[in-house]
Design a protein around this motif. Structure first.
Motif, PDB file in Angstrom:
ATOM      1  N   GLY A  81      58.083  49.060  34.233  1.00  0.00           N
ATOM      2  CA  GLY A  81      58.004  48.118  33.122  1.00  0.00           C
ATOM      3  C   GLY A  81      58.405  46.696  33.458  1.00  0.00           C
ATOM      4  N   ALA A  82      58.885  46.454  34.664  1.00  0.00           N
ATOM      5  CA  ALA A  82      59.391  45.131  35.038  1.00  0.00           C
ATOM      6  C   ALA A  82      58.307  44.279  35.692  1.00  0.00           C
ATOM      7  CB  ALA A  82      60.599  45.255  35.949  1.00  0.00           C
ATOM      8  N   ALA A  83      57.109  44.278  35.094  1.00  0.00           N
ATOM      9  CA  ALA A  83      56.006  43.453  35.593  1.00  0.00           C
ATOM     10  C   ALA A  83      54.995  43.288  34.467  1.00  0.00           C
ATOM     11  CB  ALA A  83      55.333  44.100  36.803  1.00  0.00           C
ATOM     12  N   THR A  84      54.218  42.218  34.540  1.00  0.00           N
ATOM     13  CA  THR A  84      53.201  41.942  33.538  1.00  0.00           C
ATOM     14  C   THR A  84      51.838  41.865  34.210  1.00  0.00           C
ATOM     15  OG1 THR A  84      54.799  40.636  32.245  1.00  0.00           O
ATOM     16  CG2 THR A  84      52.459  40.346  31.726  1.00  0.00           C
ATOM     17  N   PRO A  85      50.953  42.839  33.979  1.00  0.00           N
ATOM     18  CA  PRO A  85      49.613  42.785  34.565  1.00  0.00           C
ATOM     19  C   PRO A  85      48.903  41.490  34.191  1.00  0.00           C
ATOM     20  CG  PRO A  85      50.032  44.957  33.660  1.00  0.00           C
ATOM     21  CD  PRO A  85      51.180  44.083  33.229  1.00  0.00           C
ATOM     22  N   THR A  86      48.117  40.951  35.121  1.00  0.00           N
ATOM     23  CA  THR A  86      47.478  39.660  34.899  1.00  0.00           C
ATOM     24  C   THR A  86      46.021  39.673  35.346  1.00  0.00           C
ATOM     25  OG1 THR A  86      47.595  37.288  35.406  1.00  0.00           O
ATOM     26  CG2 THR A  86      48.223  38.800  37.161  1.00  0.00           C
ATOM     27  N   GLY A  87      45.228  38.850  34.674  1.00  0.00           N
ATOM     28  CA  GLY A  87      43.842  38.655  35.074  1.00  0.00           C
ATOM     29  C   GLY A  87      43.626  37.302  35.712  1.00  0.00           C
ATOM     30  N   LEU A  88      44.654  36.464  35.682  1.00  0.00           N
ATOM     31  CA  LEU A  88      44.574  35.119  36.257  1.00  0.00           C
ATOM     32  C   LEU A  88      45.474  35.015  37.478  1.00  0.00           C
ATOM     33  CD1 LEU A  88      44.536  32.642  33.226  1.00  0.00           C
ATOM     34  CD2 LEU A  88      42.658  33.150  34.797  1.00  0.00           C
ATOM     35  N   MET A  89      45.242  33.937  38.236  1.00  0.00           N
ATOM     36  CA  MET A  89      46.005  33.706  39.459  1.00  0.00           C
ATOM     37  C   MET A  89      47.279  32.912  39.213  1.00  0.00           C
ATOM     38  SD  MET A  89      44.326  35.176  41.951  1.00  0.00           S
ATOM     39  CE  MET A  89      44.708  34.319  43.491  1.00  0.00           C
TER      40      MET A  89
END
Length: 242
Positions: A34-42
């Protein structure tokens, strides 16, 4: 690809297949706890030029990934070495270890090459001429501006750009936009250029973004309050003891 004269990653369908084979939610839940946020940007929220509505990822879909590989002419997959550090980012080796079987499920035969950060960055960086096909890299723009990422990660020209563009992603329009972004002072025009550059890069799957790792600090029971700084360093002036 050894012995074939082909580079599968030249085909956007292969790059998208790799992207859609990676279950980022499983990595966020199991590896990162849970200690991360998935991203679609760089870039992350808070960086100048961040486009919130563009932060969606391609969906995790191994069947679609297999179809893309077959369409690109690699129905049986192909071998690749995966370069990854094991002492640089939070859970870096564990993340890469999780990705290996995800890719193998779509037919990619992965050889892990996980090593200490000094050897890793020598190999994928300029010292060894970007000697890598598939690799892990993290980046935080020191200027907190999108230009820094564009200059270092997704462009190759002019000289001085592409310091960590280890895969040599190159699009003439993105190169042009990056130079315009560097000197544009009108915020709306500049953001429109950043958006266009991001869209091209995203459509071409120039890189596969994963997540932003969270800052995790341990605090003793004797501490009443501590200010967590975005630089991830402790300023003792803002620590209150009980």
């Amino acid at each position: 690809m050894s012995g074939s004269g082909k580079n599968p990653f030249k085909d956007v369908r292969v790059r998208k297949a790799f992207y859609q084979a990676i279950d980022i939610d499983a990595i966020e839940r199991v590896v990162m706890r849970g200690a991360a946020t998935p991203t679609g940007l760089m870039i992350a929220p808070g960086i100048i030029g961040f486009q919130k509505d563009m932060n969606e990822r391609f969906p995790y879909d191994p069947e679609a990934a297999k179809a893309l590989l077959a369409e690109a002419g690699y129905a049986e997959g192909f071998p690749v070495t995966f370069d990854c550090p094991n002492d640089r980012y939070v859970n870096d080796e564990a993340i890469c270890t999780a990705i290996v079987p995800m890719l193998e499920r779509i037919g990619i035969r992965v050889t892990p090459n996980f090593q200490t950060k000094s050897l890793h960055f020598d190999k994928i960086g300029g010292k060894e001429g970007n000697n890598t096909s598939f690799y892990m890299l993290g980046w935080t723009p020191g200027s907190y501006d999108a230009f820094n990422m564009l200059q270092n990660i997704v462009t190759m020209r002019p000289e001085g750009h592409g310091t960590w563009n280890s895969g040599h992603y190159d699009n003439p329009r993105v190169e042009e936009l990056t130079l315009l972004i560097q000197k544009e002072t009108d915020e709306d025009k500049r953001n429109a250029m950043i958006r266009e550059a991001f869209q091209i890069h995203q459509d071409e799957v120039g890189h596969i973004p994963l997540h932003q790792q969270a800052l995790a600090w341990g605090v003793a029971d004797t501490v009443a309050e501590v200010k967590q700084r975005p630089q991830n360093d402790v300023d003792l002036r803002y620590v209150v003891m009980k």
